[in-house]
Design a protein around this motif. Sequence first.
Motif, PDB file in Angstrom:
ATOM      1  N   ASP A  54      -3.319  79.496  14.619  1.00  0.00           N
ATOM      2  CA  ASP A  54      -2.499  78.854  13.698  1.00  0.00           C
ATOM      3  C   ASP A  54      -1.111  78.636  14.226  1.00  0.00           C
ATOM      4  O   ASP A  54      -0.367  79.474  14.485  1.00  0.00           O
ATOM      5  CB  ASP A  54      -2.425  79.502  12.477  1.00  0.00           C
ATOM      6  CG  ASP A  54      -1.573  78.839  11.403  1.00  0.00           C
ATOM      7  OD1 ASP A  54      -1.169  77.714  11.682  1.00  0.00           O
ATOM      8  OD2 ASP A  54      -1.702  79.287  10.371  1.00  0.00           O
ATOM      9  N   ALA A  57       1.838  79.402  12.249  1.00  0.00           N
ATOM     10  CA  ALA A  57       1.996  81.001  11.948  1.00  0.00           C
ATOM     11  C   ALA A  57       3.259  81.801  12.329  1.00  0.00           C
ATOM     12  O   ALA A  57       3.569  81.401  13.486  1.00  0.00           O
ATOM     13  CB  ALA A  57       0.671  81.673  12.021  1.00  0.00           C
ATOM     14  N   PRO A  58       3.715  82.467  11.292  1.00  0.00           N
ATOM     15  CA  PRO A  58       4.951  83.475  12.321  1.00  0.00           C
ATOM     16  C   PRO A  58       4.536  84.328  13.297  1.00  0.00           C
ATOM     17  O   PRO A  58       5.225  84.788  13.991  1.00  0.00           O
ATOM     18  CB  PRO A  58       5.447  84.349  10.862  1.00  0.00           C
ATOM     19  CG  PRO A  58       4.913  83.128   9.798  1.00  0.00           C
ATOM     20  CD  PRO A  58       3.663  82.819  10.080  1.00  0.00           C
ATOM     21  N   ASN A  59       3.108  84.716  13.205  1.00  0.00           N
ATOM     22  CA  ASN A  59       2.579  85.670  14.366  1.00  0.00           C
ATOM     23  C   ASN A  59       1.876  84.922  15.261  1.00  0.00           C
ATOM     24  O   ASN A  59       1.076  85.902  15.930  1.00  0.00           O
ATOM     25  CB  ASN A  59       1.734  86.819  13.685  1.00  0.00           C
ATOM     26  CG  ASN A  59       0.511  86.083  13.031  1.00  0.00           C
ATOM     27  OD1 ASN A  59       0.288  84.981  12.807  1.00  0.00           O
ATOM     28  ND2 ASN A  59      -0.555  87.093  13.039  1.00  0.00           N
ATOM     29  N   LEU A  60       2.369  83.933  15.614  1.00  0.00           N
ATOM     30  CA  LEU A  60       1.700  83.122  16.633  1.00  0.00           C
ATOM     31  C   LEU A  60       1.545  83.918  18.117  1.00  0.00           C
ATOM     32  O   LEU A  60       0.512  83.785  18.785  1.00  0.00           O
ATOM     33  CB  LEU A  60       2.271  81.718  17.013  1.00  0.00           C
ATOM     34  CG  LEU A  60       1.655  81.003  18.050  1.00  0.00           C
ATOM     35  CD1 LEU A  60       0.354  80.481  17.804  1.00  0.00           C
ATOM     36  CD2 LEU A  60       2.588  79.552  18.266  1.00  0.00           C
ATOM     37  N   ASP A  61       2.809  84.753  18.383  1.00  0.00           N
ATOM     38  CA  ASP A  61       2.518  85.489  19.570  1.00  0.00           C
ATOM     39  C   ASP A  61       1.524  86.373  19.406  1.00  0.00           C
ATOM     40  O   ASP A  61       1.071  86.762  20.578  1.00  0.00           O
ATOM     41  CB  ASP A  61       3.969  86.022  19.846  1.00  0.00           C
ATOM     42  CG  ASP A  61       4.390  86.837  18.509  1.00  0.00           C
ATOM     43  OD1 ASP A  61       3.924  86.723  17.699  1.00  0.00           O
ATOM     44  OD2 ASP A  61       5.275  87.564  18.766  1.00  0.00           O
ATOM     45  N   GLU A  62       1.356  87.183  18.398  1.00  0.00           N
ATOM     46  CA  GLU A  62       0.049  88.164  18.345  1.00  0.00           C
ATOM     47  C   GLU A  62      -1.018  87.443  18.464  1.00  0.00           C
ATOM     48  O   GLU A  62      -2.061  87.887  19.064  1.00  0.00           O
ATOM     49  CB  GLU A  62       0.316  88.957  16.945  1.00  0.00           C
ATOM     50  CG  GLU A  62       1.638  89.789  16.808  1.00  0.00           C
ATOM     51  CD  GLU A  62       1.877  90.473  15.564  1.00  0.00           C
ATOM     52  OE1 GLU A  62       0.719  90.171  14.831  1.00  0.00           O
ATOM     53  OE2 GLU A  62       2.833  90.931  15.136  1.00  0.00           O
ATOM     54  N   GLN A  63      -1.342  86.170  17.821  1.00  0.00           N
ATOM     55  CA  GLN A  63      -2.554  85.424  18.133  1.00  0.00           C
ATOM     56  C   GLN A  63      -2.946  85.252  19.448  1.00  0.00           C
ATOM     57  O   GLN A  63      -3.948  85.327  19.919  1.00  0.00           O
ATOM     58  CB  GLN A  63      -2.504  84.334  16.984  1.00  0.00           C
ATOM     59  CG  GLN A  63      -2.429  84.489  15.718  1.00  0.00           C
ATOM     60  CD  GLN A  63      -2.540  83.296  14.931  1.00  0.00           C
ATOM     61  OE1 GLN A  63      -3.304  82.255  15.174  1.00  0.00           O
ATOM     62  NE2 GLN A  63      -1.701  82.921  13.920  1.00  0.00           N
ATOM     63  N   GLN A  65      -1.776  86.772  22.291  1.00  0.00           N
ATOM     64  CA  GLN A  65      -2.081  88.002  22.838  1.00  0.00           C
ATOM     65  C   GLN A  65      -3.609  88.311  22.548  1.00  0.00           C
ATOM     66  O   GLN A  65      -4.151  88.763  23.722  1.00  0.00           O
ATOM     67  CB  GLN A  65      -0.985  89.054  22.349  1.00  0.00           C
ATOM     68  CG  GLN A  65      -1.483  90.251  23.308  1.00  0.00           C
ATOM     69  CD  GLN A  65      -1.267  90.338  24.803  1.00  0.00           C
ATOM     70  OE1 GLN A  65      -0.205  89.843  25.010  1.00  0.00           O
ATOM     71  NE2 GLN A  65      -2.157  90.312  25.510  1.00  0.00           N
ATOM     72  N   SER A 107       5.990  76.135  18.368  1.00  0.00           N
ATOM     73  CA  SER A 107       4.681  76.388  19.015  1.00  0.00           C
ATOM     74  C   SER A 107       4.655  76.135  20.650  1.00  0.00           C
ATOM     75  O   SER A 107       3.906  77.089  21.370  1.00  0.00           O
ATOM     76  CB  SER A 107       3.375  75.764  18.249  1.00  0.00           C
ATOM     77  OG  SER A 107       3.348  74.511  18.762  1.00  0.00           O
ATOM     78  N   VAL A 110       6.814  79.161  22.170  1.00  0.00           N
ATOM     79  CA  VAL A 110       5.976  80.440  21.810  1.00  0.00           C
ATOM     80  C   VAL A 110       4.931  80.398  23.049  1.00  0.00           C
ATOM     81  O   VAL A 110       4.552  81.388  23.548  1.00  0.00           O
ATOM     82  CB  VAL A 110       5.672  80.840  20.399  1.00  0.00           C
ATOM     83  CG1 VAL A 110       4.599  81.938  20.417  1.00  0.00           C
ATOM     84  CG2 VAL A 110       6.631  80.839  19.688  1.00  0.00           C
ATOM     85  N   HIS A 114       4.463  83.049  26.017  1.00  0.00           N
ATOM     86  CA  HIS A 114       3.333  84.006  26.325  1.00  0.00           C
ATOM     87  C   HIS A 114       2.756  83.805  27.532  1.00  0.00           C
ATOM     88  O   HIS A 114       2.399  84.695  28.351  1.00  0.00           O
ATOM     89  CB  HIS A 114       2.289  83.818  25.203  1.00  0.00           C
ATOM     90  CG  HIS A 114       1.076  84.560  25.276  1.00  0.00           C
ATOM     91  ND1 HIS A 114       1.065  86.014  25.113  1.00  0.00           N
ATOM     92  CD2 HIS A 114      -0.173  84.382  25.758  1.00  0.00           C
ATOM     93  CE1 HIS A 114      -0.206  86.186  25.430  1.00  0.00           C
ATOM     94  NE2 HIS A 114      -0.977  85.536  25.902  1.00  0.00           N
TER      95      HIS A 114
END
Length: 260
Positions: A54, A57-63, A65, A107, A110, A114
């Motif tokens: 997504d 999403a605020p947690n794009l970095d976690e997605q 990873q 995005s 980000v 990554h």
Amino acid sequence: MQLRDRRFLLLGGTGGIGQALIPQLLSEGARLLVATRRPDSVTLPEGVTAVKLDLAAPNLDEQLQALTDEWPDVYGVIHCAGQNRFASIEQSTMADIDGQLMVNLRSAMVVARHFVPVFKALDGGALVFVGSTFGSIGYPGYSAYCATKFGLRGFTEALRRELADSLVQVQYFAPRATVTDMNPEPVNQLNRALGNTMDPPGQVAAQLVSAMKRDQRRCYLGWPEKLFVAINGVLPRLVDRAMLKQLPVIRRFLDSGVQL
């Protein structure tokens, strides 16, 4: 850039230019992951894998990873996801503005944040960003969209120079108006009224793949659009005057009251 047997992550691959890219890349022997918010709801060709992502999403970095933990052999990312809305600034909602900023610009930053260290560790990789002619020419009714695409163009230029001493490639590709479902019918009518050429997505996708294979750092499509980009860079007042002449036609669609 070699495409055969290399895995690419395609962002925005479920519609428009991105969807047209899939058969083009497969024909070159590339292996594809197509990002989508709902992997179970898309039908993709054999050999193409849908992955959950997504971009807003605020947690794009976690997605990201989690994705690279599962798919460590990703060689390149093609970012052709985008949102737009044809609206005057006073008609633009906060959701319109936030959505375009998050998907079109944040995005991309980000994703680069990554993958740059990932690609450096692999001794090479590619970041391909699909911008727009509107990333070089401000256009009435697209102020928010232009802002994000201007930002994307500036970001990729700075990033390319930042990575010039590495094996990480950064490419920027700017189509002109393209026939996609992202454009509602009033926008198509506006383009016809102004005599603007709209390229089919398959043609745009083929030129993008060609630019990737040639390692073309910057690629702008269309004539006279490429000329207007050059003129706008050195003599913006000339483009101001040309836009002023078009403004009554643009306003006819912009102020029609139709929710685009």
